[in-house]
Scaffold this active site. Structure first.
Site, PDB file in Angstrom:
ATOM      1  N   ILE A  67       9.245 -33.673 -15.484  1.00 42.82           N
ATOM      2  CA  ILE A  67       9.523 -32.690 -14.431  1.00 42.82           C
ATOM      3  C   ILE A  67       8.385 -31.688 -14.318  1.00 42.82           C
ATOM      4  CG2 ILE A  67      11.091 -30.864 -13.705  1.00 42.82           C
ATOM      5  CD1 ILE A  67      13.364 -32.427 -14.993  1.00 42.82           C
ATOM      6  N   ASP A  68       7.834 -31.257 -15.432  1.00 40.66           N
ATOM      7  CA  ASP A  68       6.682 -30.353 -15.399  1.00 40.66           C
ATOM      8  C   ASP A  68       5.544 -30.965 -14.586  1.00 40.66           C
ATOM      9  OD1 ASP A  68       7.341 -28.007 -16.815  1.00 40.66           O
ATOM     10  OD2 ASP A  68       7.130 -29.036 -18.728  1.00 40.66           O
TER      11      ASP A  68
END
Length: 381
Positions: free
Chosen positions: A172-173
């Protein structure tokens, strides 16, 4: 070649992964990125050394990979003098990126209004956990926390009663950073036409939902929860699956009837294509194809598990790809990279950063290339 973002200056107040990934793309596409870091140790990723980094005495490879091509400027934005220095730099910038919790930069006079007062057409990009609006906006988060919140953990695993399972890397980062870079480039392109800046709000939650986009859209439309499928493919075809072989594991994706016929031919299981108890033959033989639909899903899966169990995963990978069926032996990351590094199977646009005499940091590139052109920064970083 002239890189597409040459002449663009970016002021980058971000740290860790999501924000630095966004500005990394901009830097590698030619932008002049000035990375603002605290005098008290800088970006926390500077301290995230692997055993190999420690042994070599190098700057952590993870930090170098995310921040290559940027210039670093040490300033304490918590002081009036430091904040004033950043505002002065903003007068020369086209883009401003920050990934603090909403409200933090405003306390130091670095919010959008303050920066736009210095540069009216600035593209101001905020990357946060939950976005700039709503009751949750002030919450902090890390990758695995957002995986838990958004349902990603509950989509991983083999069965409904299995414990939650995160994706094994900060997916997700990275996705939030890529969305940030895409949105900035889009805003810069629009500014070329109308001269207006932009206020960009992207978040880890938004990135998570985009990664699960088909599933999220299905739920929003029909209120149908995605089911855990383990190592099976998204299509639901009975042979979009992963099988234990005699020497390891093999993933296959014989999704269409044509692919399924080829798979059964390699395995000597052609009769299955005429078995109306095992397959929906009307769908299987329909003009235009579609995906294979099983009437007896577990029975079909059992037959293929038994067929693959006595065969070599490496041999099956070669034979199936030769006839047009997607298949891959399951590998570790390092095994895969070592296999293709320097070979012709998959010539990636590798890049190296750092001091050559000290080994530097090698990366798999940016994920794309401009064919026929050398896409390198003038400073080689």
């Amino acid at each position: 070649m002239a890189l597409p973002l040459q002449g663009v200056r970016v002021l980058d107040l971000s740290h860790v992964i999501a924000g630095p990934m966004a500005s990394f793309y901009l830097a590698q596409l030619g932008a002049d990125v000035i990375k603002i870091e605290s005098p008290a140790g800088g970006d926390v990723m500077r301290a995230a050394k692997s055993p190999a980094d420690v042994a070599a005495g190098d700057t952590p490879s993870g930090f170098t990979a995310l921040n290559a091509g940027k210039r670093s400027f040490s300033v304490d934005i918590r002081t009036p003098e430091g904040a004033a220095q950043v505002r002065a730099l903003a007068r020369t910038a086209d883009v401003f990126i920050e990934n603090f919790r909403p409200g933090v930069v405003a306390r130091h006079g670095l919010d959008e209004a303050a920066i736009r007062a210095e540069r009216p057409d600035i593209v101001y990009c905020s990357i946060s956990a939950y976005g700039q609006l709503g009751e949750w906006s002030g919450r902090g988060a890390y990758d695995h926390v957002v995986q838990a919140l958004t349902g990603m953990m509950m989509m991983s695993g083999d069965s409904a009663d299995a414990p939650p399972l995160k994706v094994g890397f900060p997916v997700i980062d990275v996705a939030a950073g890529m969305l940030g870079a895409l949105s900035v480039v889009s805003a810069l392109f629009r500014r070329m036409h109308d001269g207006q800046g932009a206020r960009i709000d992207t978040s880890m939650v938004q990135a998570s939902l985009m990664l699960m986009y088909p599933n999220a859209s299905t739920f929003l439309t029909h209120q149908v929860e995605p089911q855990r499928v383990g190592n099976r493919g998204y299509t639901g075809s009975p042979t979009a699956d992963t099988y234990r072989c005699a020497d390891g594991w093999l993933a296959t994706a014989a999704n269409t009837p044509a692919q399924f016929r080829k798979l059964t031919r390699v395995l000597g299981m052609e009769a299955l294509c005429e078995d109306g108890e095992a397959l929906d033959l009307a769908a299987f033989n329909a003009p235009g194809g579609g995906f294979v639909v099983a009437r007896d899903l577990e029975g079909v899966r059992r037959r293929f598990r038994e067929a693959f169990a006595t065969r070599s995963a490496a041999d099956m990978e070669a034979q199936l790809n030769a006839v047009g069926v997607a298949a891959a032996r399951v590998r570790r990351l390092g095994e895969f990279l070592a296999e293709i590094d320097g070979g012709q199977q998959l010539p990636l646009p590798y890049r190296s950063y750092g001091e050559a005499g000290r080994g530097g940091t090698r990366t798999p590139g940016l994920g794309f290339r401009f064919l026929g052109e050398q896409m390198e920064r003038p400073d080689g970083a």
